[in-house]
Design a protein around this motif. Sequence first.
Motif, PDB file in Angstrom:
ATOM      1  N   GLY A 185       0.782  -1.232   0.000  1.00 20.57           N
ATOM      2  CA  GLY A 185       0.000   0.000   0.000  1.00 20.57           C
ATOM      3  C   GLY A 185       0.810   1.276   0.000  1.00 20.57           C
ATOM      4  O   GLY A 185       0.380   2.292  -0.575  1.00 20.57           O
ATOM      5  N   ASP A 186       1.978   1.269   0.640  1.00 23.14           N
ATOM      6  CA  ASP A 186       2.767   2.497   0.727  1.00 23.14           C
ATOM      7  C   ASP A 186       3.892   2.552  -0.304  1.00 23.14           C
ATOM      8  O   ASP A 186       4.742   3.441  -0.246  1.00 23.14           O
ATOM      9  N   VAL A 187       3.896   1.600  -1.245  1.00 21.75           N
ATOM     10  CA  VAL A 187       4.969   1.529  -2.240  1.00 21.75           C
ATOM     11  C   VAL A 187       4.366   1.610  -3.637  1.00 21.75           C
ATOM     12  O   VAL A 187       3.369   0.945  -3.933  1.00 21.75           O
ATOM     13  N   VAL A 188       4.969   2.416  -4.505  1.00 22.68           N
ATOM     14  CA  VAL A 188       4.540   2.525  -5.893  1.00 22.68           C
ATOM     15  C   VAL A 188       5.735   2.306  -6.805  1.00 22.68           C
ATOM     16  O   VAL A 188       6.888   2.463  -6.404  1.00 22.68           O
ATOM     17  N   LYS A 189       5.459   1.930  -8.033  1.00 23.54           N
ATOM     18  CA  LYS A 189       6.488   1.838  -9.071  1.00 23.54           C
ATOM     19  C   LYS A 189       6.516   3.185  -9.789  1.00 23.54           C
ATOM     20  O   LYS A 189       5.493   3.677 -10.236  1.00 23.54           O
ATOM     21  N   VAL A 190       7.692   3.770  -9.882  1.00 19.90           N
ATOM     22  CA  VAL A 190       7.841   5.061 -10.547  1.00 19.90           C
ATOM     23  C   VAL A 190       8.135   4.805 -12.022  1.00 19.90           C
ATOM     24  O   VAL A 190       9.111   4.128 -12.365  1.00 19.90           O
ATOM     25  N   THR A 191       7.290   5.366 -12.887  1.00 21.62           N
ATOM     26  CA  THR A 191       7.453   5.164 -14.330  1.00 21.62           C
ATOM     27  C   THR A 191       7.997   6.407 -15.030  1.00 21.62           C
ATOM     28  O   THR A 191       8.391   6.341 -16.194  1.00 21.62           O
TER      29      THR A 191
END
Length: 300
Positions: A185-191
């Motif tokens: 929930g607190d982690v995203v993939k940066v594109t």
Amino acid sequence: MTQSHPRISKAVIPAAGLGTRFLPATKATPKEMLPVVDKPAIQYVVEEAVSAGLDDVLMVTGRNKRPLEDHFDRNYELESALEKKGDAERLAKVQESSDLATMHYVRQGDPRGLGHAVLCAAPHVGDEPFAVLLGDDLIDPRDPLLQRMIEIQEQHGGSVVALMEVAPEQIHLYGCAAVEATAEGDVVKVTGLVEKPDAADAPSNYAIIGRYVLDPAVFEILRKTEPGRGGEIQLTDALQHLAEDESAGGPVHGVVFQGRRYDTGDRGDYLRAIVRLACEREDLGPDFRSWLRSYVTEEM
């Protein structure tokens, strides 16, 4: 299965800025040495690195930054005077800063941007992942952001940036990330990333705040990065390259921070940070809060 990556042990703190927003106070005093209650801002940052297990700290400095080195060095005359007075409490505070970490210093020379400041750390860091902490952002020790970022880097490799949701009208003040959700929930993939976009052009309202955990591949990219916004070598531009091409040293992940952050890079936010931290101190808080309530009632 989760892949294992090298343990991070080094922190880089860029501290070569001129501090023009705080003139004339910063004419002869580095902005990093401005007090936040009774400690200079830079000490909070070093303490955060040490709390995350990073006891090898490189500070990237510039001209007129000698007080930074003096602060983290021993002051035998002052220590002797306090010892003779029997002032053990203040003696401990003075010695605390010199015992925090193994400190190293390198001069940036020409102020060519954050990306160039990070590149100055390459000989010291070598071929290891490392953390970068900017001194304008103070993170409350009760909200261990850097530890979480290191954990994500050790799981996934590549680089990790700290993100915070901001109002659309504020995004032009920050680097901004385009992201994809992950299972955490607190982690995203940066594109993708862009430095200080107009609100209409921003890919999201996720702003990059002053904490990074970087793969050493960023150094080679920074060596080839042309000056960008403001005529400076932007770290955001190098991270954009890593996000686009994972084979170059990616991926790039973001940890979305929702904890307590104190912005000392702006005069108004600097004052608010002091008030918030003073109110929470056990030794200062009760009297200060009482005075503050009276002041607000009488004056406002």
